[in-house]
Design a protein around this motif. Structure first.
Motif, PDB file in Angstrom:
ATOM      1  N   GLN A 254      -5.789   4.962   5.654  1.00  0.00           N
ATOM      2  CA  GLN A 254      -5.770   6.246   4.953  1.00  0.00           C
ATOM      3  C   GLN A 254      -5.670   7.348   5.987  1.00  0.00           C
TER       4      GLN A 254
ATOM      5  N   GLN B 118      -8.659  -1.836  -0.570  1.00  0.00           N
ATOM      6  CA  GLN B 118      -8.832  -0.462  -1.050  1.00  0.00           C
ATOM      7  C   GLN B 118      -9.722   0.290  -0.064  1.00  0.00           C
TER       8      GLN B 118
ATOM      9  N   SER C  68     -12.676  -7.153  -5.090  1.00  0.00           N
ATOM     10  CA  SER C  68     -12.418  -5.923  -5.855  1.00  0.00           C
ATOM     11  C   SER C  68     -13.678  -5.150  -6.211  1.00  0.00           C
TER      12      SER C  68
ATOM     13  N   HIS D 272     -11.138   4.391   0.648  1.00  0.00           N
ATOM     14  CA  HIS D 272     -11.181   5.816   0.334  1.00  0.00           C
ATOM     15  C   HIS D 272     -12.220   6.467   1.234  1.00  0.00           C
TER      16      HIS D 272
ATOM     17  N   ALA E 213      -6.095  -2.014   5.146  1.00  0.00           N
ATOM     18  CA  ALA E 213      -5.705  -0.764   4.488  1.00  0.00           C
ATOM     19  C   ALA E 213      -5.823   0.369   5.500  1.00  0.00           C
TER      20      ALA E 213
ATOM     21  N   PRO F 139     -16.447  -2.594  -5.270  1.00  0.00           N
ATOM     22  CA  PRO F 139     -16.554  -1.591  -4.206  1.00  0.00           C
ATOM     23  C   PRO F 139     -17.926  -1.607  -3.546  1.00  0.00           C
TER      24      PRO F 139
ATOM     25  N   LEU G  48       0.848  -1.184   0.000  1.00  0.00           N
ATOM     26  CA  LEU G  48       0.000   0.000   0.000  1.00  0.00           C
ATOM     27  C   LEU G  48       0.885   1.236   0.000  1.00  0.00           C
TER      28      LEU G  48
ATOM     29  N   THR H 243     -12.187  -5.286  -1.187  1.00  0.00           N
ATOM     30  CA  THR H 243     -11.236  -6.249  -0.631  1.00  0.00           C
ATOM     31  C   THR H 243     -10.632  -7.104  -1.743  1.00  0.00           C
TER      32      THR H 243
END
Length: 688
Positions: free
Chosen positions: A536, A391, A493, A393, A534, A495, A266, A415
């Protein structure tokens, strides 16, 4: 054996033993017959059947025994109640070790070894061993061996004869260096065999009790400090007192590496916290060299300080140490206070993880040195596990960054591994973001925005029990639907997206709590496994100065007059400098303004900008500034100000602010263009 003792310090010899449960408790004492005992009692987890090898710390009796004493071990139910105890396994017996007569004298020496002695872990070092037999010792030709028992972790080659130095000249040189080593004689050694940390040396059988013998041993230091740092010498029926070993120049890691980012590959630099103690103090200007496995990228250090509480950290924000990085190496310069020995310290560094998950638990190393690069201590610590990267966001929809202001948060997750029924996707917020609605466990303002599966949408559960708030989404379905969908709840993958309502934190939390995180969890055989992760970084929280006021307190209050202000506010953070901007009316000027001591007006103040230092602002304590000789702006009406605080006079770091708040109501200016005269004065003849 009566007169001996056993301490409650027990652990399994991990290489040859089944592991004891973590919640095992220990009890030691002496029974009613005077025999010492040690009990290991299980907690919530049973001690399962298996082969155990237990290390215990014990003390020998004062009176020696000519026979070997038998030790027993057994397992029981209800051992806490002597009247109701039930035996499980029949007791086993083992013959103990013989108790020996104490040597007349024995010692280790390393201080005078100069460059031959090395205390760092894993390095070859040389020690000086000398001993004298008991005065009444009688030679025994059939026992010509000297056993050197080193602390756990020390080693020599299996055939260690080349590691033994019996040079008469070398021993003489050492004897001359200190009175402690005077009158030593070398002794020939025919063989040397090493078994773990015990070294067996074949010596002549005619050692004399009145002579002091000596030899050098070259040993390899352990990687970790031994729990008991004592040496012992044994010869025939004699043994030495426990001999204190030399202090190892080891950096001790007092906690595992604490990593915020645990996803492999990442592209996010996240903090890793390293808690450690040094054996040798690092002087000012010294260095710490941190080395991670190849593939990790070490960026910069954000903190090098004594370990403190979270409250201390929020109030006492240290300047980051100077550091230079090169890939997986980071050199940190120690500040003016140095790093004292034996004090728990915290080092925080920003790290980007490698793409290979297998690199996760490889060891990291740290070494310390002086300003002139003289090495001091070294140490190793196990790395942290890595997982496949998901992922994540997170978006602040309104973009509002002010503390405690309401915000709408949009979260998008995907995921790399398909989500199966029974899995949980967990999202953790930064510290200070409340996610719970007025009803317990209900997520505030939760709304699905994107769901790309025929499976039922999970019901989100929010909790803030032990620190930062978390959202758990458990993917469940009845048996019929689960079979129909072959257990697949959500494709890899793909979302999924939702939004929440919350409010910004009061201030930026400590660095390691400033991240949004996601974990994909699956329970296998009653064990929760992490499949992907992940992180952020969250947005910066700008603390909002509380209750700012600007009052017009001077006698002259008309537009353009010279007057005085009284500014009050409640800081959210510690600071020392304030910057006040008079935005309206126009043409307010602080050029000639006067500030009451000990506060000081900065020379950069001009026009509508006033910079005041030496405020010593503290969290939650009302502050005030009296400003005299202010030139008021033109025109009347409401006044508008902005106020910000800074940590230092360099104005590099804005701490709190409050923009465009309303101050006082400024009167306009009335001008008299002619003389004021009453109508009586205009007609004096009529009104004498």
């Amino acid at each position: 054996l009566r007169g001996s003792g056993i301490a409650c310090w027990a652990g399994e010899a991990s290489a040859i033993s089944v592991q004891l449960p973590a919640d095992v408790t220990c009890r030691a004492g002496v029974d009613f017959l005077g025999a010492p005992f040690l009990q290991l009692q299980p907690g919530l987890t049973a001690i399962s059947a298996g082969a155990y090898s237990i290390k215990v710390q014990a003390s020998n009796p004062v009176i020696e025994s000519a026979i070997d004493v038998t030790w027993t071990i057994g397992t029981f139910f209800n051992v806490s109640d002597p009247l109701d105890v039930v035996q499980i396994d029949a007791p086993a017996a083992a013959v103990g070790f013989p108790l020996r007569t104490t040597m007349y004298s024995a010692a280790l020496a390393w201080e005078a070894m100069g460059d031959h002695h090395e205390g760092r872990p894993g390095r070859a070092s040389t020690i000086f061993v000398f001993w004298r037999l008991a005065l009444d010792y009688v030679s025994q030709p059939d026992v010509p061996e000297l056993l050197v028992r080193a602390p756990h972790g020390f080693s020599m080659p299996d055939d260690c004869l080349a590691s033994v130095n019996i040079s008469t000249q070398s021993i003489a040189d050492l004897s001359n260096a200190s009175w402690r080593f005077a009158a030593n004689e070398s002794v020939p050694v025919s063989t040397c065999m090493a078994s773990g940390s015990t070294f067996v040396l074949s010596l002549p059988s005619n050692l004399e009790p009145h002579r002091q013998y000596a030899l050098w041993l070259s040993v390899t230091n352990p990687r970790e400090p031994p729990s008991l740092n004592f040496w012992a010498l044994e010869y025939a029926t004699l043994t030495s007192e426990p001999l204190s070993g030399f202090p190892l120049a080891i950096i001790t890691f007092i906690a595992p590496l604490a990593a915020v980012g645990i996803a492999a590959g990442l592209d996010v630099a996240a903090p890793v916290s390293i808690s450690f103690m040094v054996q040798t103090a690092i002087p000012p200007g010294g260095k710490l060299l941190l080395s991670a496995p190849s593939g990790f990228v070490l960026h910069n250090a954000t903190a090098l300080r004594p370990r403190r509480t979270v409250v201390d950290v929020l109030v006492l924000m240290d300047a980051p140490p100077r550091a230079g990085s090169q890939g997986s190496l980071l050199a940190i310069e120690v500040g003016d206070e140095g790093v004292p020995a034996g004090v728990p310290y915290l080092l925080q560094v920003f790290v980007t993880n490698p793409t290979d998950v297998a690199l996760g638990e490889l060891p990291w190393s740290m070494a310390s040195s002086t300003l002139s690069s003289i090495p001091l201590d070294e140490g190793e610590v196990t790395g942290y596990p890595l997982y496949r990267a998901a992922q994540l966001h997170v978006e602040n929809v309104e973009g509002d960054r002010y503390s405690l202001h309401p915000v709408t948060i949009k979260v998008r997750v995907a995921t790399p591994v398909p989500v199966l029924f029974g899995d949980v996707v967990r999202v953790q917020a930064p510290e200070g973001f409340e996610l719970i609605d007025s009803q317990a466990s209900t997520c505030s303002g939760f709304l699905w925005l994107a769901w790309l599966s025929a499976a039922p949408r999970p019901m989100p559960v929010c909790a803030c029990n032990y620190g930062p708030c978390e959202i758990d989404m458990a993917f469940d379905a009845d048996l019929k639907l689960s079979v129909l969908m072959q257990g697949l709840a959500y494709n890899a993958s793909q979302p999924l997206e939702f939004q929440l309502s919350s409010a910004n934190a009061a201030r930026d939390p400590v660095i390691e709590q400033q991240y949004w995180r996601i974990l994909h969890l699956r329970t296998v055989a009653a064990s929760v496994q992490i499949l992907s992760a992940a992180v952020q970084p969250s947005w910066h929280i700008q603390p909002l100065l509380q209750d700012p006021t600007v009052q017009l307190v001077g006698m002259s209050q008309a537009a353009g007059a010279e007057s005085s202000f009284l500014v009050t506010f409640v800081p959210v953070s510690v600071a020392d400098v304030a910057w006040l901007v008079a935005e309206f009316p126009y043409e307010v000027s602080f050029d000639e303004a006067i500030i009451d001591a000990p506060q000081q007006k900065d020379e950069r103040s001009s026009g509508p900008n006033l910079i005041v230092s030496s405020l010593k602002l503290d969290v939650g304590i009302k502050a005030s500034m009296f400003i005299g000789a202010v030139r008021l702006g033109r025109g009347g009406g409401r006044s508008i100000f902005s106020l910000a605080t800074y940590r230092t006079i360099e104005l590099e770091e804005k701490i709190d602010e409050n923009l465009h708040f309303e101050g006082f109501y400024q009167p306009g200016r009335a001008e008299l263009t002619n003389t004021l005269r009453s109508f009586y004065a205009l007609e004096p003849e009529r009104y004498p």
